[in-house]
Design an enzyme around this catalytic site. Structure first.
Site, PDB file in Angstrom:
ATOM      1  N   THR A 178     115.392   0.522  31.807  1.00 47.82           N
ATOM      2  CA  THR A 178     116.418   1.189  31.001  1.00 47.82           C
ATOM      3  C   THR A 178     117.780   0.631  31.400  1.00 47.82           C
ATOM      4  OG1 THR A 178     116.697   2.910  32.656  1.00 47.82           O
ATOM      5  CG2 THR A 178     115.074   3.332  30.935  1.00 47.82           C
ATOM      6  N   GLU A 324     112.082   3.580  26.512  1.00 49.43           N
ATOM      7  CA  GLU A 324     110.872   4.349  26.821  1.00 49.43           C
ATOM      8  C   GLU A 324     109.915   4.416  25.629  1.00 49.43           C
ATOM      9  OE1 GLU A 324     113.960   5.100  27.459  1.00 49.43           O
ATOM     10  OE2 GLU A 324     114.215   6.111  29.379  1.00 49.43           O
ATOM     11  N   LYS A 417     131.762  20.635  26.196  1.00 47.01           N
ATOM     12  CA  LYS A 417     131.783  22.087  26.064  1.00 47.01           C
ATOM     13  C   LYS A 417     133.195  22.571  26.326  1.00 47.01           C
ATOM     14  CE  LYS A 417     128.696  25.902  26.659  1.00 47.01           C
ATOM     15  NZ  LYS A 417     127.613  26.509  27.411  1.00 47.01           N
ATOM     16  N   TRP A 422     130.494  24.075  21.826  1.00 42.48           N
ATOM     17  CA  TRP A 422     130.092  22.679  21.884  1.00 42.48           C
ATOM     18  C   TRP A 422     130.893  21.839  20.899  1.00 42.48           C
ATOM     19  CZ3 TRP A 422     127.356  20.936  25.726  1.00 42.48           C
ATOM     20  CH2 TRP A 422     126.434  21.758  26.366  1.00 42.48           C
TER      21      TRP A 422
HETATM   22  P1  AMP Z   1     118.132   2.309  25.264  1.00 46.78           P
HETATM   23  O1  AMP Z   1     116.966   2.756  26.056  1.00 46.78           O
HETATM   24  O2  AMP Z   1     119.112   1.509  26.045  1.00 46.78           O
HETATM   25  O3  AMP Z   1     117.711   1.614  24.005  1.00 46.78           O
HETATM   26  O4  AMP Z   1     118.952   3.601  24.823  1.00 46.78           O
HETATM   27  C1  AMP Z   1     118.366   4.624  24.076  1.00 46.78           C
HETATM   28  C2  AMP Z   1     119.412   5.577  23.561  1.00 46.78           C
HETATM   29  O5  AMP Z   1     120.283   4.925  22.623  1.00 46.78           O
HETATM   30  C3  AMP Z   1     118.841   6.727  22.769  1.00 46.78           C
HETATM   31  O6  AMP Z   1     118.378   7.759  23.613  1.00 46.78           O
HETATM   32  C4  AMP Z   1     120.031   7.149  21.926  1.00 46.78           C
HETATM   33  O7  AMP Z   1     120.936   7.948  22.680  1.00 46.78           O
HETATM   34  C5  AMP Z   1     120.708   5.844  21.622  1.00 46.78           C
HETATM   35  N1  AMP Z   1     120.270   5.339  20.305  1.00 46.78           N
HETATM   36  C6  AMP Z   1     119.325   4.424  20.057  1.00 46.78           C
HETATM   37  N2  AMP Z   1     119.214   4.196  18.738  1.00 46.78           N
HETATM   38  C7  AMP Z   1     120.115   4.993  18.119  1.00 46.78           C
HETATM   39  C8  AMP Z   1     120.489   5.232  16.739  1.00 46.78           C
HETATM   40  N3  AMP Z   1     119.929   4.564  15.745  1.00 46.78           N
HETATM   41  N4  AMP Z   1     121.453   6.140  16.496  1.00 46.78           N
HETATM   42  C9  AMP Z   1     122.050   6.814  17.501  1.00 46.78           C
HETATM   43  N5  AMP Z   1     121.756   6.638  18.811  1.00 46.78           N
HETATM   44  C10 AMP Z   1     120.797   5.738  19.120  1.00 46.78           C
END
Ligand code: AMP
Length: 519
Positions: A178, A324, A417, A422
């Site tokens: 990640t 993930e 918050k 929120w």
């Molecule tokens: P990563 O593991 O680096 O790909 O990050 C995942 C996170 O990116 C997700 O939990 C979201 O918070 C954000 N994310 C991924 N795709 C989108 C999307 N299409 N719109 C908004 N947030 C997104």
């Protein structure tokens, strides 16, 4: 029914035996572009596999790659798992400390490295005693580096490997970490089964629908979640891939688009914004007319950007996903929602006690997901609290409507918050970027004596506008308390190594500014 395992080698079988003459393009720096077919790619895969086998790579061996989007990297995508070994795609943009952590945690014994990334490996090599071989992609240069091997030289001396083992479909095929926005990166292990099922799901209607008659500029890095699974799906469908090669700058993407005419551009809204800005700055004879579709993901699409591409007849689609989740969970054919789950993906929203909330499109809760391509644990069992009753807790706050449309409202930790209420930083960001003078906006919660937290906005501007005007603009659509107290005008908003808004860096900088002004 036959109990055939789902293996990565089955993806390449179709590329070779059905689409062997279909081209893939790998745009190289300097030496011109290089077009190869899936048949030629398969031959490369067999040679790389033979080289790796000679280096002692056996089922279970971890092989790291630090490489750009090239045909060579693509060959490794298949060669390593087809041997039963595990490909750990390393994000070369991570700080040295994270690189050492991820390579050591993954247990990489061999590193496959692009030539220009070798200095990064050289700087940390002493800290990586487990790495037995460093193999540089490409030919041996006139000034070779000692202690490393060169792939083309090794590959010239071997016969094509043909004894790919039958494996358990649950055997690991890949590892990705990640991006570490909330601490040290955590490892996710993909299996053969998850990789194949995810690739299939990308090909069906209702998802990105990877198709033989479409061609794809892969502008997201192949080090990030298997290049969103596109390389695997493209092999299955014989779709043409345009791989932009080392260090792609926006003008390299524009050149690749003008030369190779991809119909779909695949990447984050940030990358697409850079391509658009470069085009606006210097249209320079670039030709965008082949582009029919954007496949965005990784962050919420920017409204102004969707408009810009829409005006050019481009369909803007958006996938929500996570490292993930291999990564794709939901897909939307419009830019303003995260869309519906792919087949075999289940999603729900829950309250803090894990109770399922209404699918009414209005009630926000933490998004949970389960699917054969969502991880059931992190490498080494880290963060067990991310898993609850067979579901993965995403940390995203979302609503789901009765027909499965999911909309991300916030990251749980990015919600602000204020006075017990929120405020959604994402909604504020989306709204602010629709103002004609605002190019980009990021909102963080900053400590406040009275309200506990208040929103502060960082904005990149393209015109004259006062703080009061921006506050009125927000207050016209949202409760007045949503209007940020501060607007920090910046040239650029800090981003993480994979191009997401780096709220950790922003909060840190904000705290520093505060101490500087009160000192
Ligand atoms: P990563 O593991 O680096 O790909 O990050 C995942 C996170 O990116 C997700 O939990 C979201 O918070 C954000 N994310 C991924 N795709 C989108 C999307 N299409 N719109 C908004 N947030 C997104």
């Amino acid at each position: 029914m036959m109990d055939r395992p789902l293996l990565v080698k089955n993806l390449l079988w179709r590329a070779e035996n059905v689409f062997g003459r279909h081209p893939i393009v790998s745009c190289r720096e300097g030496a011109g572009d290089n077009e190869i077919t899936y048949g030629e790619l398969t031959a490369m895969v067999r040679r790389y596999a033979a080289v790796l086998a000679e280096l002692g790579v056996v089922p279970g061996t971890r092989v790291g790659s630090l490489a750009w989007n090239t045909a060579r990297h693509l060959a490794a995508y298949f060669a390593v798992p087809m041997l039963g070994a595990v490909l750990h795609t390393v994000n070369q943009r991570l700080p040295a400390e994270h690189l050492v952590h991820t390579i050591a945690r993954a247990g990489d014994e061999v590193l496959l490295v692009d030539r220009d990334l070798l200095p990064i490996v050289e700087r940390i090599r002493e800290a990586l005693p487990g790495v037995r071989h460093v193999v540089v992609f490409g030919p041996r240069p006139t000034d070779p580096v000692s202690g490393v091997l060169y792939m083309d030289e090794l590959a010239a001396g071997v016969a094509e490997f043909d004894a790919f083992p039958e494996l358990d479909e649950r055997a690991p095929a890949g590892i990705c970490f990640t991006s570490g926005t909330t601490g040290m990166p955590k490892g996710v292990v993909y299996s053969h089964r998850s990789t194949v099922l995810h690739a299939l799901a990308l090909c069906v209607a209702g998802g990105p629908e990877v198709r033989t008659d479409r061609s794809y500029l892969l502008a997201t890095q192949m080090s990030h979640v298997n290049g969103w699974g596109l390389p695997h799906a493209a092999a299955l469908q014989g779709a043409r891939l345009v791989l932009p090669g080392p260090h792609p700058a926006p003008r390299d993407h524009l050149r690749a688009i003008s030369t190779w005419h991809p119909s779909v551009l695949v990447g984050s809204p940030t990358v697409m914004a850079m391509i658009r800005d470069e085009y606006e700055h210097d249209p320079g004879g670039y030709d965008l007319s082949s582009v029919r579709r954007l496949w965005l993901g990784g962050q919420a699409p920017l409204a102004a950007q969707a408009r810009w591409w829409g005006e050019r007849g481009v369909e803007v689609t958006n996938g929500w996903g996570m490292t993930e989740a291999s990564p794709t969970g939901t897909f939307s054919s419009v830019s303003d929602s995260q869309g519906r789950p792919l087949p075999l993906v289940e999603i729900r929203v829950v309250d803090p006690d894990g109770r399922e909330l209404a699918r009414d499109g209005r009630t926000p809760g933490e998004l949970e997901i389960r699917s054969p391509w969502v991880t059931g644990s992190y490498l080494d069992g880290q963060s067990p609290e991310s898993f609850r009753e067979g579901w993965f807790r995403t940390g995203d706050v979302a609503t789901i409507s009765h027909d499965g449309q999911m909309a991300i409202r916030d990251r749980a930790k990015d919600m602000i918050k204020s006075g017990g209420e929120w405020i959604s930083s994402i909604e504020l960001e989306n709204h602010l970027t629709q103002h004609p003078c605002v190019v980009e906006a990021a909102v963080i919660g900053v400590p406040d004596e009275r309200w506990l937290e208040r929103p502060a906005a960082w904005v990149v501007l393209a015109g004259e506008v006062t703080d009061d005007e921006l506050r009125e603009y927000v207050a016209a659509s949202y409760p007045r308390y949503w209007a940020p107290d501060e607007f920090l005008r910046v040239e650029e908003i800090p981003k993480t190594s994979v191009g997401k808004l780096d709220k950790v860096a922003m909060r840190r900088r904000h705290a520093e500014l505060l101490t500087e002004t009160t000192r």
